[in-house]
Design an enzyme around this catalytic site. Structure first.
Site, short mmCIF file in Angstrom:
data_model
loop_
_atom_site.label_atom_id
_atom_site.label_comp_id
_atom_site.label_asym_id
_atom_site.label_seq_id
_atom_site.Cartn_x
_atom_site.Cartn_y
_atom_site.Cartn_z
N HIS A 134 0.82 -1.21 0.00
CA HIS A 134 0.00 0.00 0.00
C HIS A 134 0.85 1.26 0.00
O HIS A 134 2.07 1.20 0.18
CB HIS A 134 -0.98 0.00 1.17
CG HIS A 134 -0.37 -0.04 2.54
ND1 HIS A 134 0.37 0.99 3.06
CD2 HIS A 134 -0.43 -0.99 3.50
CE1 HIS A 134 0.75 0.68 4.29
NE2 HIS A 134 0.28 -0.53 4.58
N CYS A 155 2.59 -4.80 6.73
CA CYS A 155 2.41 -4.60 5.28
C CYS A 155 3.70 -4.12 4.63
O CYS A 155 4.70 -3.88 5.30
CB CYS A 155 1.30 -3.58 5.03
SG CYS A 155 -0.32 -4.16 5.57
#
Length: 180
Positions: A134, A155
């Site tokens: 992301h 992430c």
């Protein structure tokens, strides 16, 4: 000094409790994502080298793009359980896309695998989930301002304009190999 320590602790707590792929951006928040198109060679594999903080998009053996990445706030070692702040290691697949991510855009990784789940459950813990590639969004901008490179809950983070490229180039089912 105490204020700095408190600010860093508050940042760490905020980043720890924030899920990587979730939610809508709030009104008045960051610039909405651009949806780019891509008509080049297909991305056939993504490789992340955690120790080098690099991610490569490949078509066959040709590197199409290279990105500097941020990882989980505890970057050494593979993800073992929910909340450990680690980025997984192993072979996974791209399985979803979130155009309304709080992190500009996000591309889902199918963590946990059956083995990841079994390992976590064997010690009485949950494996976690919601692992994404992301952008930075607001939390990443705050981390950058505080000179924190590895700030996610597990992430893989890139710049907002870079996740726009990745969002356009990658398709569901593409393997992602995450190396130590």
């Amino acid at each position: 000094m105490i204020r700095t320590v408190r600010a860093l602790l508050a940042l760490g707590l905020l980043l720890f409790v924030t899920a990587c792929g979730g939610g809508d951006s709030l009104p008045g928040g960051p610039t909405p994502p651009r949806f780019l198109s891509y008509d080049g060679p297909p991305v056939t594999q993504i490789v992340v080298n955690k120790s080098d903080r690099k991610m490569f998009l490949l078509s066959g053996t040709t590197i199409l793009k290279t990105y500097k990445v941020g990882l989980g706030n505890q970057p050494l070692g593979p993800k073992q359980f929910e909340g450990d702040g680690k980025t997984p290691e192993g072979i996974y697949f791209i399985d979803r896309f979130n155009p309304r991510s709080a992190y500009h855009l996000s591309v889902g990784v199918n963590y946990p695998s059956v083995q990841d789940t079994a390992r976590a459950l064997s010690v009485g813990l949950r494996p976690g989930g919601d692992i994404f590639i992301h952008g930075r969004g607001r939390d990443g901008a705050l981390a950058r301002a505080n000179k924190v490179d590895d700030w996610t809950a597990g992430c893989i983070a890139v710049e907002d304009h870079e996740v726009e490229e990745i969002f356009a180039m990658v398709k569901t089912g593409v393997p992602i190999v995450i190396n130590p």
